[in-house]
Design a protein around this motif. Structure first.
Motif, short mmCIF file in Angstrom:
data_model
loop_
_atom_site.label_atom_id
_atom_site.label_comp_id
_atom_site.label_asym_id
_atom_site.label_seq_id
_atom_site.Cartn_x
_atom_site.Cartn_y
_atom_site.Cartn_z
N LYS A 411 0.85 -1.19 0.00
CA LYS A 411 0.00 0.00 0.00
C LYS A 411 0.89 1.24 0.00
O LYS A 411 2.06 1.20 0.38
CB LYS A 411 -0.91 0.02 1.23
CG LYS A 411 -1.86 -1.17 1.32
CD LYS A 411 -2.88 -1.16 0.20
CE LYS A 411 -3.82 -2.35 0.31
NZ LYS A 411 -4.80 -2.38 -0.80
N SER A 412 0.31 2.37 -0.41
CA SER A 412 1.10 3.60 -0.51
C SER A 412 0.29 4.81 -0.08
O SER A 412 -0.94 4.78 -0.06
CB SER A 412 1.58 3.82 -1.96
OG SER A 412 0.47 4.13 -2.80
N ILE A 413 1.01 5.85 0.26
CA ILE A 413 0.41 7.17 0.51
C ILE A 413 1.29 8.22 -0.16
O ILE A 413 2.52 8.20 -0.03
CB ILE A 413 0.29 7.46 2.02
CG1 ILE A 413 -0.89 6.69 2.62
CG2 ILE A 413 0.10 8.96 2.28
CD1 ILE A 413 -1.17 7.00 4.07
N ILE A 414 0.65 9.11 -0.91
CA ILE A 414 1.38 10.22 -1.53
C ILE A 414 1.64 11.26 -0.45
O ILE A 414 0.72 11.67 0.26
CB ILE A 414 0.56 10.85 -2.67
CG1 ILE A 414 0.12 9.78 -3.68
CG2 ILE A 414 1.36 11.94 -3.37
CD1 ILE A 414 -0.91 10.27 -4.67
N VAL A 415 2.87 11.70 -0.32
CA VAL A 415 3.23 12.64 0.75
C VAL A 415 3.69 13.96 0.13
O VAL A 415 3.25 14.34 -0.95
CB VAL A 415 4.28 12.01 1.69
CG1 VAL A 415 3.65 10.89 2.52
CG2 VAL A 415 5.46 11.44 0.89
N ILE A 430 6.23 9.30 -2.79
CA ILE A 430 5.32 8.21 -2.43
C ILE A 430 5.99 7.33 -1.38
O ILE A 430 7.11 6.85 -1.59
CB ILE A 430 4.95 7.36 -3.66
CG1 ILE A 430 4.33 8.23 -4.75
CG2 ILE A 430 3.99 6.25 -3.26
CD1 ILE A 430 4.06 7.48 -6.05
N VAL A 431 5.32 7.12 -0.25
CA VAL A 431 5.80 6.20 0.78
C VAL A 431 5.04 4.89 0.63
O VAL A 431 3.81 4.87 0.57
CB VAL A 431 5.60 6.78 2.20
CG1 VAL A 431 6.03 5.76 3.25
CG2 VAL A 431 6.39 8.07 2.37
N ILE A 432 5.78 3.79 0.60
CA ILE A 432 5.21 2.47 0.33
C ILE A 432 5.56 1.52 1.46
O ILE A 432 6.67 1.56 2.00
CB ILE A 432 5.74 1.91 -1.00
CG1 ILE A 432 5.37 2.85 -2.16
CG2 ILE A 432 5.22 0.50 -1.27
CD1 ILE A 432 6.06 2.51 -3.48
N THR A 433 4.61 0.66 1.84
CA THR A 433 4.86 -0.37 2.84
C THR A 433 4.10 -1.62 2.46
O THR A 433 3.40 -1.66 1.44
CB THR A 433 4.46 0.11 4.24
OG1 THR A 433 4.97 -0.82 5.22
CG2 THR A 433 2.94 0.16 4.39
N ASP A 507 10.11 10.42 -6.21
CA ASP A 507 10.85 9.82 -5.10
C ASP A 507 10.01 8.67 -4.53
O ASP A 507 8.85 8.87 -4.15
CB ASP A 507 11.12 10.84 -4.00
CG ASP A 507 12.04 11.97 -4.47
OD1 ASP A 507 12.66 11.81 -5.54
OD2 ASP A 507 12.11 13.01 -3.79
N LEU A 508 10.60 7.48 -4.47
CA LEU A 508 9.95 6.31 -3.91
C LEU A 508 10.61 5.96 -2.58
O LEU A 508 11.84 5.79 -2.53
CB LEU A 508 10.06 5.13 -4.88
CG LEU A 508 9.43 5.33 -6.27
CD1 LEU A 508 9.80 4.17 -7.18
CD2 LEU A 508 7.93 5.47 -6.15
N THR A 518 5.77 6.91 10.79
CA THR A 518 6.82 7.91 11.01
C THR A 518 7.38 8.36 9.66
O THR A 518 7.72 9.53 9.48
CB THR A 518 7.95 7.37 11.90
OG1 THR A 518 8.50 6.19 11.31
CG2 THR A 518 7.44 7.04 13.29
N ALA A 519 7.44 7.43 8.70
CA ALA A 519 7.90 7.81 7.36
C ALA A 519 6.91 8.76 6.70
O ALA A 519 7.30 9.74 6.06
CB ALA A 519 8.09 6.56 6.51
N VAL A 520 5.63 8.49 6.86
CA VAL A 520 4.60 9.35 6.27
C VAL A 520 4.67 10.75 6.87
O VAL A 520 4.65 11.76 6.15
CB VAL A 520 3.19 8.75 6.47
CG1 VAL A 520 2.11 9.77 6.11
CG2 VAL A 520 3.02 7.50 5.63
#
Length: 585
Positions: A411-415, A430-433, A507-508, A518-520
């Motif tokens: 899943k991802s969230i655009i930051v 984009i932060v992905i986990t 940026d990925l 915490t990354a988000v």
């Protein structure tokens, strides 16, 4: 006289209520949304509204929201009533519950356990989804029940609220909150960055705080032109390497961004001197602006040929203030001269500028940086074009589609600026986990390089400026470049006859489930907001915060927040909505 809603069902006696309290917990199989797909319509979701701490007008509006949905079925893709022909996908149907025992959802503005216990027993509260009024507003607005965990009214009941939330058909991710590292998924629902922040959260923020992570900083403030002119001076200090002066202006700008009133001569004399970081020099500049609508020093700097040259150079990805000054000292003053210096033809990138995942690992940092500069110079016309929100979302969708072929369950969230509400962005972050809380960290490790390789092979990524692997969170590390896997790339959307392919910076960032939030928070920004978040953690809580984790300084104990809101709670801060983290100019 306070607004009171007719009970409608006063026949329910105290004895009947007490008999319900002893009843076993309602089975999850009876959840209003746990129905067969073939059901012709969704069951009714029963909502009870506690009037405590809600003003009469707002209370009336909440009741009207529920009554407006009573018997009205809404489709996922339209706001028209479902009685229109062809309605098959049904999402929301609400009705008022007479008391807390009959309710599936309890809406309240109460945020403390002691206050809530005046209205219901704690044992009952733990079996209900107890949410803020914003949940009701957003659910009606979207035509479907929103994930309750993101709207939990009480911190002590957040996990219970997420667990008791009605199931959402077609949800793209699990909104439940893992109770322990043995849970099977990580919560990925985040408040809509385009939505309205919860007033209850805003009330806990103060513009007089010394830390901008405890202030509300909108994208556009009442004194935006003043901020813009001060930022010219800040940029000049940064370009000249005057870091302390640059930071002073950055702090002053962040204070003004959070100041909720238009600056006038009256509050300039009475209130502004009491705000942090506004010394005599800054106040004199603000006074000059109030009287003349401009700051003379900012105008002088803006007209300076040196400032114009350094600004143009530093706008090229990979060129920082130090390199910009070195290039200017060589006699270069325009970007065209810069292109000749680096032997770059605009719009053309040859094999020598291609930096893929197979780039020479022995290449020096200086050589790699020069490679990035040449790519950025050749593509500068595309990079200078801002990216509308719709394209940002399309890029994310394309990336996640390709990732599904590499690793399932991500899943991802655009930051970045997108998440802070900017209508257009300079790049896409984009932060992905992975949603598997237990095995996710293992599945994410090395995934960055694998995804970049696939995107490169598919012609979607053309250049890689930087590619880093995963390192454990280090509580003793002094620099702020986090230890997450990340790739800084150049991306182009697939061929489309209706548009020209435009090169975009993408940026990925890959994070294990336990440090996803915490990354988000870290990559959402803004720069000053993150600086003060780290400072607050150190000075007020004896902790270390960066995008790759939260740890306690005296024993390096790690903390793993399960929601974005919990990141703030661990640091002892009131939650700040992403659209109120714009502490930079």
């Amino acid at each position: 006289m306070p607004f009171k809603r007719p009970a409608g069902g006063d026949s329910a006696s105290d004895s009947s209520e007490s008999s319900r309290e002893g009843a076993p917990k309602r089975r999850r199989s009876s959840s209003p949304w746990n129905t067969e797909e073939s059901s012709p319509e969704p069951p009714t979701l029963r909502v009870h509204i506690l009037s405590a701490k809600i003003d009469p007008h707002a209370l009336s509006e909440l009741f009207n929201l529920v009554e407006g949905q009573k018997g009205v079925l809404k489709r996922a893709d339209t706001s028209e009533p479902a009685q229109n022909a062809g309605a098959t996908e049904l999402d929301l149907r609400l009705e008022l519950a007479r008391d807390v025992h009959e309710a599936d959802i309890i809406v309240t503005a109460v945020h403390m356990r002691q206050r809530l216990e005046r209205h219901m027993k704690w044992e009952i509260a733990k079996t209900k989804a107890i949410v803020s009024p914003k949940w009701l507003e957003d659910s009606v607005k979207n035509g479907r029940p929103m994930p309750c965990g993101d709207y939990a009214a009480l911190r002590d009941l957040r996990e219970e609220t997420a667990e008791q939330c009605p199931d959402q058909p077609g949800s793209s991710c699990d909104s439940s909150h893992p109770k322990s590292p043995s849970s099977t998924s990580v919560a990925l629902q985040s408040p809509d960055p385009a939505g309205t922040p919860d007033p209850a959260d805003i009330e806990q923020l103060t513009y007089t705080s010394r830390y901008c992570c405890a202030r509300a900083s909108p994208l556009v403030c009442p004194n935006q032109e003043l901020v813009r002119q001060l930022d010219i001076i800040r940029q000049s200090r940064s370009l000249e390497g005057e870091e302390r002066s640059m930071l002073s202006y950055s702090r002053a700008i962040s204070v003004i961004k959070a100041y909720p009133y238009v600056v006038s001569l009256r509050n300039l004399r009475e209130e502004l001197p009491k705000l942090p970081y506004l010394g005599e020099k800054l106040l004199s500049m603000i006074e000059e602006f109030v009287k003349t609508r401009q700051i003379s020093e900012a105008q002088t700097i803006r007209e300076s040929s040196r400032f114009q040259a350094l600004s143009a150079f530093s706008a090229i990805h990979g060129i920082g203030p130090h390199t910009a000054r070195r290039l200017h000292a060589l006699g270069l003053s325009t970007v065209e001269e810069l292109e000749r210096y680096y032997d770059v033809v605009p719009g053309v990138t040859d094999e020598n500028t291609l930096f893929t995942t197979e780039a020479d690992s022995n290449e020096s940092e200086e050589a790699a940086n020069e490679r990035s500069i040449r790519v950025a110079l050749s593509l500068r016309h595309d990079f200078s074009r801002t990216i509308p929100r719709e394209e940002v979302e399309e890029i994310n969708k394309t990336v996640m589609h390709e990732l599904s072929f590499v690793e399932k369950g991500c899943k991802s969230i655009i930051v970045g600026g997108y998440r802070r509400g900017k209508p257009e962005s300079n790049d896409v972050d984009i932060v992905i986990t992975h949603t598997d809380w237990t095995l996710g960290s293992r599945k994410v490790k090395g995934l960055c390089k694998r995804l970049v390789q696939r995107l490169y092979e598919r012609g979607l990524i053309t250049h890689v400026m930087h590619l880093s692997g995963f390192h454990e969170h280090n509580a003793l590390r002094t620099h702020h470049w986090d230890s997450l896997e990340k790739a800084l790339t150049v991306f182009v959307l697939p061929e489309d006859s209706s548009r020209r392919r435009v090169y975009r910076r993408l940026d990925l960032i890959f994070a294990a489930p336990e440090v996803f939030w915490t990354a988000v928070v870290g990559w959402t920004g803004s720069t000053m907001f993150q600086r003060d978040l780290r400072l607050w953690a150190k000075q007020q809580k004896g902790m270390k915060f960066d995008s790759s984790g939260i740890s306690r300084r005296h024993d390096s104990k790690l903390f793993f927040p399960k929601t974005e809101r919990e990141v703030f709670e661990l640091l002892g801060l009131a939650y700040v909505h992403p659209t109120l983290r714009n502490a930079d100019a």
